[in-house]
Design a protein around this motif. Structure first.
Motif, PDB file in Angstrom:
ATOM      1  N   PHE A 167       0.837  -1.202   0.000  1.00  0.00           N
ATOM      2  CA  PHE A 167       0.000   0.000   0.000  1.00  0.00           C
ATOM      3  C   PHE A 167       0.874   1.255   0.000  1.00  0.00           C
ATOM      4  N   ALA A 168       1.907   1.262   0.857  1.00  0.00           N
ATOM      5  CA  ALA A 168       2.788   2.436   0.947  1.00  0.00           C
ATOM      6  C   ALA A 168       3.551   2.659  -0.357  1.00  0.00           C
ATOM      7  N   GLN A 169       3.965   1.560  -0.995  1.00  0.00           N
ATOM      8  CA  GLN A 169       4.690   1.675  -2.265  1.00  0.00           C
ATOM      9  C   GLN A 169       3.794   2.211  -3.375  1.00  0.00           C
ATOM     10  N   ALA A 170       2.560   1.738  -3.390  1.00  0.00           N
ATOM     11  CA  ALA A 170       1.638   2.111  -4.466  1.00  0.00           C
ATOM     12  C   ALA A 170       0.965   3.460  -4.233  1.00  0.00           C
ATOM     13  N   PRO A 196       2.223   6.677  -2.504  1.00  0.00           N
ATOM     14  CA  PRO A 196       3.178   7.516  -1.776  1.00  0.00           C
ATOM     15  C   PRO A 196       2.565   8.780  -1.187  1.00  0.00           C
ATOM     16  N   ARG A 197       1.369   9.142  -1.628  1.00  0.00           N
ATOM     17  CA  ARG A 197       0.736  10.343  -1.075  1.00  0.00           C
ATOM     18  C   ARG A 197       0.223  10.105   0.338  1.00  0.00           C
ATOM     19  N   PHE A 198       0.137   8.830   0.752  1.00  0.00           N
ATOM     20  CA  PHE A 198      -0.307   8.500   2.108  1.00  0.00           C
ATOM     21  C   PHE A 198       0.884   8.046   2.948  1.00  0.00           C
ATOM     22  N   ASP A 199       0.825   8.322   4.242  1.00  0.00           N
ATOM     23  CA  ASP A 199       1.852   7.811   5.151  1.00  0.00           C
ATOM     24  C   ASP A 199       1.701   6.297   5.298  1.00  0.00           C
ATOM     25  N   ALA A 200       2.819   5.610   5.539  1.00  0.00           N
ATOM     26  CA  ALA A 200       2.776   4.156   5.718  1.00  0.00           C
ATOM     27  C   ALA A 200       2.013   3.805   6.984  1.00  0.00           C
ATOM     28  N   PRO A 201       1.146   2.782   6.943  1.00  0.00           N
ATOM     29  CA  PRO A 201       0.398   2.373   8.127  1.00  0.00           C
ATOM     30  C   PRO A 201       1.310   1.886   9.249  1.00  0.00           C
ATOM     31  N   ILE A 202       0.839   2.042  10.473  1.00  0.00           N
ATOM     32  CA  ILE A 202       1.505   1.498  11.653  1.00  0.00           C
ATOM     33  C   ILE A 202       0.793   0.199  12.008  1.00  0.00           C
ATOM     34  N   VAL A 203       1.522  -0.911  12.063  1.00  0.00           N
ATOM     35  CA  VAL A 203       0.935  -2.220  12.372  1.00  0.00           C
ATOM     36  C   VAL A 203       1.585  -2.760  13.636  1.00  0.00           C
ATOM     37  N   GLU A 204       0.768  -3.062  14.646  1.00  0.00           N
ATOM     38  CA  GLU A 204       1.263  -3.577  15.916  1.00  0.00           C
ATOM     39  C   GLU A 204       0.714  -4.977  16.163  1.00  0.00           C
ATOM     40  N   SER A 205       1.555  -5.844  16.714  1.00  0.00           N
ATOM     41  CA  SER A 205       1.131  -7.201  17.077  1.00  0.00           C
ATOM     42  C   SER A 205       0.812  -7.223  18.563  1.00  0.00           C
ATOM     43  N   THR A 206      -0.476  -7.230  18.887  1.00  0.00           N
ATOM     44  CA  THR A 206      -0.911  -7.162  20.285  1.00  0.00           C
ATOM     45  C   THR A 206      -1.633  -8.426  20.747  1.00  0.00           C
ATOM     46  N   GLY A 207      -1.921  -9.322  19.806  1.00  0.00           N
ATOM     47  CA  GLY A 207      -2.800 -10.445  20.110  1.00  0.00           C
ATOM     48  C   GLY A 207      -4.231 -10.080  19.773  1.00  0.00           C
ATOM     49  N   THR A 208      -5.022 -11.068  19.414  1.00  0.00           N
ATOM     50  CA  THR A 208      -6.405 -10.798  18.983  1.00  0.00           C
ATOM     51  C   THR A 208      -7.236 -10.141  20.070  1.00  0.00           C
ATOM     52  N   GLY A 209      -7.241 -10.730  21.267  1.00  0.00           N
ATOM     53  CA  GLY A 209      -8.086 -10.202  22.335  1.00  0.00           C
ATOM     54  C   GLY A 209      -7.741  -8.772  22.698  1.00  0.00           C
ATOM     55  N   ALA A 210      -6.442  -8.495  22.856  1.00  0.00           N
ATOM     56  CA  ALA A 210      -6.014  -7.137  23.198  1.00  0.00           C
ATOM     57  C   ALA A 210      -6.303  -6.180  22.054  1.00  0.00           C
TER      58      ALA A 210
END
Length: 354
Positions: free
Chosen positions: A58-61, A63-77
């Motif tokens: 998405f970020a490569q395609a 560039p007008r948008f900032d790259a998403p922040i993805v965090e691994s927290t576990g499903t429940g959290a």
């Protein structure tokens, strides 16, 4: 129709104002009056590598948008964070290795999150792994239940080796590395494996009807005497632990097995080996759907969120780049309905959930 349209416009405007008005809370926003410019995603460690791959494309395609922040927290959290409210301090998307629960949706709604968009992104297998070269331990659902339950069939678990569980298995100490309670994979282990193994016993089936709380305790509570070791949300670390301890077994998503066949291999479950084909056909007992949930209230307010969801939809087919990461494609009709959910932003109904 006009009243519905006015309501929809009002909801979008309210969400945009909420996002713009929340300033710098929890480190999620920018300066005064600024809306958050990055998509924020939390949730399942199993879905994390797929969503990260989509975020990179998405970020490569775009560039007008900032790259998403993805965090691994576990499903429940992740679901808890997602459902906490609408605004810049709350995530836009949560990854989930199980379906959202009715109680969780109710919590979302209580906090003003009423447009929870459910998107099935593919299929995964809940697999049992061991180090390459280790003595094979072919398992059944009943074997796993008898080895890991705190009180199998209502009695304290005294099994020390797999042979104690089943005379046909090797006399290898039971040491299973698996996910913590915050993980959707832990929920899947309880519901798809332990519970099914438990109900191979007729008395346990009857217990479900007579005392459901007792049934859940007996059939899904995992022992806490060291035979089961919570390995955290990092599945790559779990692979390393299993590879370094040849007698041990690990519980994780198929994609991590697929990426680490030089170190570990999958164990058969009920005689079925976990492969792309057995998981896609749901022949493997641990096959399960994976999801992302998007916040409809944020779609019009967070730059790029709609485009990010569209990128996900372009990636999950059997010829898509997520298949290279180990994601098993959903059937064509499920893919079609998932794309429709993204386009229409139709919220999931509580009546569909458990």
């Amino acid at each position: 129709m006009e009243a519905k349209l006015k309501k929809a416009i009002f909801m979008i405007a309210a969400a945009a104002l909420a996002l713009a008005g929340c300033q710098g809370q929890d480190g999620a926003g920018g300066g005064a009056g600024d809306a958050r410019s990055q998509i924020r995603i939390v949730g399942s460690s199993t879905v994390y590598p797929f969503t990260t791959a989509v975020a990179e494309r998405f970020a490569q395609a775009n560039p007008r948008f900032d790259a998403p922040i993805v965090e691994s927290t576990g499903t429940g959290a992740g679901v808890e964070l997602f459902c906490a409210g609408v605004g810049v301090q709350h995530p836009d998307v949560t990854n989930a290795s199980r379906r959202i629960k009715a109680s969780e949706l109710a919590e979302c709604n209580a906090n003003g999150v009423n447009q929870v968009i459910e998107v099935p992104v593919g299929i995964d297998g809940l697999v049992f792994i061991q180090a390459n070269g280790a003595q094979p331990i072919p398992l059944t659902l009943e074997d796993v239940y008898s080895a890991l339950a705190a009180t199998p069939y209502g009695e304290p678990n005294t099994a020390k080796t797999w042979q104690d569980v089943n005379p046909e298995l090797p006399a290898v100490a039971i040491k299973v590395y698996g996910p913590p309670p915050t993980s959707g994979t832990r929920d899947a282990l309880a519901e798809m494996i332990l519970e099914k193994g438990c109900t191979t016993n007729a008395d346990m089936k009857a217990l479900k009807d007579s005392d459901e709380d007792r049934y859940k305790q007996v059939c899904t509570k995992i022992r806490e005497d060291g035979a089961y070791v919570e390995a955290g949300e990092n599945d790559n670390l779990l692979v390393q632990k299993v590879a370094a301890n040849p007698g041990s077994v690990g519980v994780m998503g198929y994609s991590f097995l697929d990426e680490n066949t030089d170190k570990v291999r999958g164990l058969t479950l009920n005689g079925v080996t976990p492969t792309y084909e057995t998981i896609s056909g749901f022949d493997y007992p641990g096959a399960r759907p994976l999801y992302i949930y998007a916040k409809g209230e944020h779609v019009a307010a967070v730059p790029g969120l709609r485009e990010f969801l569209a990128e996900y939809a372009s990636a999950w087919g059997d010829k898509g780049y997520l298949a290279e990461r180990g994601l098993v494609a959903s059937p064509a009709d499920v893919q079609a309905s998932a794309k429709a959910a993204i386009t229409s932003l139709t919220p999931v109904s509580a009546s569909e959930l458990k």
